[in-house]
Motif scaffolding. Structure first.
Motif, PDB file in Angstrom:
ATOM      1  N   ARG A 135     -41.218  -1.067  10.992  1.00 53.25           N
ATOM      2  CA  ARG A 135     -41.350  -0.649   9.580  1.00 53.25           C
ATOM      3  C   ARG A 135     -41.094   0.858   9.435  1.00 53.25           C
ATOM      4  NH1 ARG A 135     -42.555  -4.826   6.605  1.00 53.25           N
ATOM      5  NH2 ARG A 135     -43.563  -6.563   7.659  1.00 53.25           N
ATOM      6  N   ASN A 291     -37.433  -7.836  13.291  1.00 50.14           N
ATOM      7  CA  ASN A 291     -37.804  -8.574  12.067  1.00 50.14           C
ATOM      8  C   ASN A 291     -38.544  -7.677  11.074  1.00 50.14           C
ATOM      9  OD1 ASN A 291     -36.608 -10.926  12.813  1.00 50.14           O
ATOM     10  ND2 ASN A 291     -38.491 -11.922  13.547  1.00 50.14           N
ATOM     11  N   ASP A 295     -37.386  -6.788   7.368  1.00 47.02           N
ATOM     12  CA  ASP A 295     -38.290  -7.118   6.266  1.00 47.02           C
ATOM     13  C   ASP A 295     -38.606  -5.880   5.421  1.00 47.02           C
ATOM     14  OD1 ASP A 295     -40.114  -9.124   5.034  1.00 47.02           O
ATOM     15  OD2 ASP A 295     -41.587  -7.582   5.573  1.00 47.02           O
ATOM     16  N   ARG A 298     -35.741  -4.959   3.279  1.00 45.00           N
ATOM     17  CA  ARG A 298     -35.659  -5.869   2.124  1.00 45.00           C
ATOM     18  C   ARG A 298     -36.652  -5.431   1.050  1.00 45.00           C
ATOM     19  NH1 ARG A 298     -36.474 -10.773   4.649  1.00 45.00           N
ATOM     20  NH2 ARG A 298     -34.260 -10.950   5.087  1.00 45.00           N
ATOM     21  N   ARG A 299     -37.836  -5.019   1.512  1.00 47.12           N
ATOM     22  CA  ARG A 299     -38.881  -4.594   0.578  1.00 47.12           C
ATOM     23  C   ARG A 299     -38.472  -3.337  -0.191  1.00 47.12           C
ATOM     24  NH1 ARG A 299     -43.737  -2.704   0.216  1.00 47.12           N
ATOM     25  NH2 ARG A 299     -43.465  -1.119   1.819  1.00 47.12           N
TER      26      ARG A 299
END
Ligand code: ADP
Ligand code: MG
Length: 384
Positions: A135, A291, A295, A298-299
């Protein structure tokens, strides 16, 4: 007065006074804890609690004073921490103070953390680390890119982060030295023939030169620049990033490539030691990193945007090639993966040879389209 007239390298005495304002009570003692090549790092204790003081040296430590460097990297580190902390709040170790003249940072002391590399070497399965780092990677790759940042703002930011001297170090140690007979190279005797082959491997040398060119010219994002497992400090429930001095505007795929390469090197080390179960854990870490990165992107980025998928596909392809460069340099170049270096000699030779072969497959293979393709090449086997 010129800035460098103020510069005095700290010792365990003089660092006490410098750290005093950031400690509770009077400073009590200081110990050098760094095993770094470019800086001195002290842990300074007060009456209660402690802080870390990191000071840039005017030369590359492992090479002795023969490799002079400016101390500008301390400022780069301080500024990168600030920017990355805005994009991924709380993820970098917190900066308490920066002194430009002394090229010194005062950082919160992560006393209960250890580096991810040490945890992996010890076979510790700490959950959620890979996801947090994934992240963080997404936040900085996207948050400092032209995708998100308005042009004017980005241009201002870029002015503080020129192609630095440490970029030249990376250029040399990652993209150049392993492919020539460089004095700085180090490797275990048993792979000497394989290392000689690297120098004759024209396709590989051409690819390395091309990737070096990408590294120098593709100013896509303000990347960490040295995101190996030793730049991640962890304890259960908390993951922090440290050591931002290599930060610069470079290719987005470089950080993910370096991180995944170091997970793969750890896996090669564990495989050569017969730790099959921990290899499975490392497979889950690598996938969780990627992943989470996807993710988080995408957020932060409307996934209905048609470019999104191509951006990610490109990122993956790039990451694979940079991962290959990192795998090779960590067994052939100056700065090694400790995971492999500490193995008994036969296992070390085996893991080092695999690292070169897997690195080569990542660099020269056809573009990867799925994460599994990248990972299988990086570890030299199918995981299911
Ligand atoms: P260098 O760039 O000189 O290698 P690092 O920033 O990587 O310096 O720090 C060297 C070592 O010091 C790290 O591997 C880690 O063990 C320790 N360290 C660095 N920052 C912190 C911190 N904020 N809290 C605790 N330990 C730290
Ligand atoms: Mg460093």
């Amino acid at each position: 007065m010129a800035k460098n007239e103020h510069y005095i390298p700290f010792d365990a005495e003089s660092v006490l006074g410098f750290a005093a304002p950031y400690l509770q009570g009077v400073p009590v003692s200081a110990v050098e804890i760094g095993d770094g090549n470019l800086n001195v790092v002290f842990r300074v204790h007060g009456e209660s609690g402690s802080v870390i003081v990191k000071q840039a040296l005017p030369y590359l430590r492992v090479a002795g004073e023969s490799w002079p460097l400016t101390r500008h990297r301390a400022r780069i580190e301080a500024e990168a921490i600030e920017i990355h902390n805005k994009l991924a709040p709380g993820r970098p170790a917190q900066l308490l103070h920066f002194d430009d003249a002394l090229s010194a940072l005062v950082l919160e002391d992560l006393t209960e953390h250890l580096t991810w590399r040490e945890a992996l070497i010890a076979g510790q399965e700490i959950a959620d680390v890979a996801e947090s780092v994934g992240r963080y990677s997404a936040a900085i790759i996207l948050g400092t890119s032209d995708v998100i940042l308005p042009s004017r703002q980005r241009r201002t930011l870029k002015r503080s982060f020129v192609y630095s001297e440490l970029c030249l170090v990376t250029e040399d140690l990652v993209f150049t030295a392993p492919y020539i007979d460089a004095e700085s190279n180090r490797y275990v005797e048993g792979i000497a023939d394989r290392v000689t082959e690297l120098r004759r491997d024209r396709p590989l040398r051409a690819a390395a030169a091309e990737l070096r060119f990408s590294f120098k010219t593709r100013d896509e994002a303000l990347i960490h620049g040295d995101l190996h497992t030793g730049s991640v400090m962890i304890k259960p429930g908390d993951t922090r990033i440290i050591d931002f001095e290599f930060a610069f505007f470079g290719p987005s795929g470089f950080d993910p490539g370096v991180l995944l390469a170091n997970l793969a090197l750890s896996r090669l080390a564990h495989r050569s030691s017969g730790n099959a179960a921990f290899c499975r854990f490392l497979d889950t870490c690598a996938l969780a990193y990627w992943n989470a990165l996807v993710d988080e992107m995408r957020r932060r980025w409307d996934p209905s945007e048609p470019w999104y998928h191509r951006f990610l596909a490109h990122l993956l392809t790039d990451a694979a090639r940079f991962a290959g460069m990192e795998m090779i340099r960590r067994v052939v170049g100056l700065a090694h993966a400790k995971d492999i270096d500490i193995l008994p000699i036969d296992a070390r030779v085996e893991a080092s040879t695999h690292a070169i072969d897997c690195g080569r497959a990542l660099i020269l293979g056809s573009p990867v389209h799925h994460f599994d393709d990248l990972w299988h090449r990086a570890i030299g086997e199918e995981t299911r």
